[in-house]
Design a protein around this motif. Structure first.
Motif, short mmCIF file in Angstrom:
data_model
loop_
_atom_site.label_atom_id
_atom_site.label_comp_id
_atom_site.label_asym_id
_atom_site.label_seq_id
_atom_site.Cartn_x
_atom_site.Cartn_y
_atom_site.Cartn_z
N THR A 1 36.96 40.40 38.38
CA THR A 1 37.19 40.64 39.81
C THR A 1 36.84 42.09 40.16
OG1 THR A 1 38.96 39.02 39.88
CG2 THR A 1 38.93 40.66 41.64
N TYR A 2 37.11 43.01 39.24
CA TYR A 2 36.93 44.43 39.53
C TYR A 2 35.81 45.08 38.72
CZ TYR A 2 41.77 43.60 41.09
OH TYR A 2 42.89 43.09 41.69
N GLN A 3 35.56 44.59 37.51
CA GLN A 3 34.66 45.29 36.57
C GLN A 3 33.34 44.55 36.42
OE1 GLN A 3 35.73 48.08 34.76
NE2 GLN A 3 37.96 47.99 34.81
N ASN A 4 32.26 45.35 36.31
CA ASN A 4 30.96 44.75 35.98
C ASN A 4 30.92 44.29 34.53
OD1 ASN A 4 29.41 44.89 38.44
ND2 ASN A 4 29.46 47.12 38.21
N VAL A 5 31.64 44.98 33.65
CA VAL A 5 31.76 44.57 32.25
C VAL A 5 33.23 44.58 31.89
CG1 VAL A 5 31.23 45.11 29.85
CG2 VAL A 5 29.49 45.46 31.62
N VAL A 6 33.76 43.46 31.46
CA VAL A 6 35.16 43.37 31.06
C VAL A 6 35.29 43.84 29.61
CG1 VAL A 6 37.12 41.82 30.71
CG2 VAL A 6 35.58 41.47 32.65
#
Length: 455
Positions: free
Chosen positions: A198-203
């Protein structure tokens, strides 16, 4: 860190924090005062007392002695403990030669003593006191008595077993918050997990290594992030691995990185406790007998990169919605968001896409224009990025945000003056100028109910 027990059924209100606990105590450092509540004259430790408010004690009148007693105040202590700190630098005017400052250097035998060059001395002391302030802020936020120096393996980092001398003396506000989240002292409802798509391009992903034991007797060292732990054969390999976990799991969990150690059959499984952090595991040749083993990478660590466009707006909104009723009482006066530069600039980029929004969502804080969200200042902390996006912390969890009040963050020292006093002298034998300061410092969080965190 002292445990704070919240009595069942009690609530805490704004006047509690302002009037019962915080008194007008100030140290003359506006940068520190803007970020923390500073408490002087703490030589070793001080008990900080929170007094619960009384509520619903008034009842309807009844003639005679028919009074119904209500429970009185409850005093809840926390302990602010300080560590002894010192700083020293040495300086010679040689560095000023071949520069525009050369004309300020004294002549002849007086050239090395900056006491004879007052303009240079002023420059040096200003640089020294600025560094002291930066150190106090860095350690006040991020000091960690368990932080280890990080070892790089390619682009990934893992602790190496040696405590980091720049952070290890006392626990700062952010490690306190992380520990309070881990133990549940800060309720899960006050925590926003931003390590998601939801927030990060890479988890980010925790590294996991599996050490599989072999052999029928003796001992071998299983080295985890730079520290060797002795495995001893007992009955069979399954029992040996299980015994290793029993002996060392708690110790390893308490180290920086909070690695979780479990066993399965003949295997010892080590998983980093921080998303994006690597873990290094080796098994030695037999120390005695023939016990040894091999290590396989079960899961590779993956680090976060950048936030998605508009992610900061969602983070700030989630923090705003997660705040407690008690914290909400500070909305109009004392609340603030403290965020990494990455979150701040992501929010700024979003506002710049909205016509006229940037000007509408900004205010002056201590004479500096800053963004706001729902009327609450958003304070950019670029020093957080500088630390998290570096080898100091292994480039893990680079995006972070808090919603609280700076009155909830206490930074204590032993005197109102010691941090501002610099002992300076010139040593003729060495032809060197020395500058030295000694003081005590430590932090505490007044109450977990006033903290909402995104990590």
């Amino acid at each position: 860190m002292a445990s704070l027990v919240i009595p069942s059924g009690l609530t805490y209100v704004q006047k509690d924090l302002l009037h019962q606990f915080f008194t007008p105590l100030f140290i003359d450092n506006p940068i520190l005062n803007e970020q923390f509540t500073l408490i002087p004259d703490v030589k070793t430790s001080r008990e900080l007392v929170m007094i619960s408010p009384l509520d619903k004690i008034t009842k309807g009148y009844q003639r005679g002695t028919s009074f119904i007693s209500s429970t009185g105040v409850v005093i809840t202590p926390k302990t602010l403990t300080v560590a002894r700190m010192k700083a020293q630098v040495e300086q010679t005017p040689d560095e000023f030669w071949q520069s525009v400052y050369q004309v300020l250097v004294a002549s002849g035998v007086d050239a090395n003593d900056v006491e004879n060059s007052p303009e240079l001395k002023s420059i040096i002391i200003k640089a020294y006191t600025d560094a002291m302030t930066r150190d106090a802020i860095r350690q006040g936020w991020m000091g960690d008595t368990t932080l280890e120096t990080m070892t790089a393996t390619g682009s990934l980092y893992s602790p190496n077993g040696t405590l980091n001398e720049h952070y290890k003396e006392y626990t700062g506000i952010i490690p306190r918050i992380k520990e309070m989240v881990r133990t549940g002292e800060i309720a899960a409802a006050q925590v926003v997990d931003i390590n998601t798509s939801t927030y990060q391009n890479v988890v980010a992903v925790n590294a996991k290594k599996t050490a599989t034991l072999t052999g029928t007797s003796g001992t071998a060292n299983v080295t985890i992030n730079g520290v060797a732990y002795l495995a001893t054969f007992a009955s069979d390999l399954t029992t040996t691995a299980a015994n290793f976990v029993t002996a060392y799991a708690a110790t390893i969990l308490a180290r920086h990185g909070r690695c979780v150690v479990t066993s399965s059959g003949a295997s010892i499984i080590v998983e980093a406790g921080v998303p994006g952090m690597n873990v290094l595991v080796t098994v030695s040749a037999a120390v005695s007998g023939n016990l040894t083993g091999s290590v396989a990478a079960t899961t590779a660590a993956v680090r976060n990169t950048t936030l998605k466009a508009g992610a900061a707006v969602a983070i700030l909104q989630a923090l705003y919605e997660a705040r407690t009723d008690e914290l909400a009482e500070f909305d109009a006066t004392e609340s603030r968001f403290d965020v990494t530069r990455s979150v701040y600039e992501n929010y700024l980029a979003y506002l710049q896409t909205q016509s006229g929004a940037e000007a509408a969502f900004s205010t002056l804080v201590n004479g500096v224009r800053t963004l706001t969200f729902n009327g609450i200042p958003v304070m950019k902390r670029p020093d957080w990025d500088k630390r998290w996006k570096s080898a100091d912390f292994g480039y893990v969890q680079p995006h972070f945000a808090l919603l609280s009040t700076h009155k909830n963050y206490v930074w204590g020292t032993d005197s109102t003056d010691d941090i501002a006093q610099v002992e300076a002298w010139y040593e003729k034998k060495d032809q060197m100028n020395y500058f030295r300061t000694q003081y005590c410092a430590g932090t505490q969080i007044v109450h977990p109910v006033y903290v909402t965190v995104a990590q």
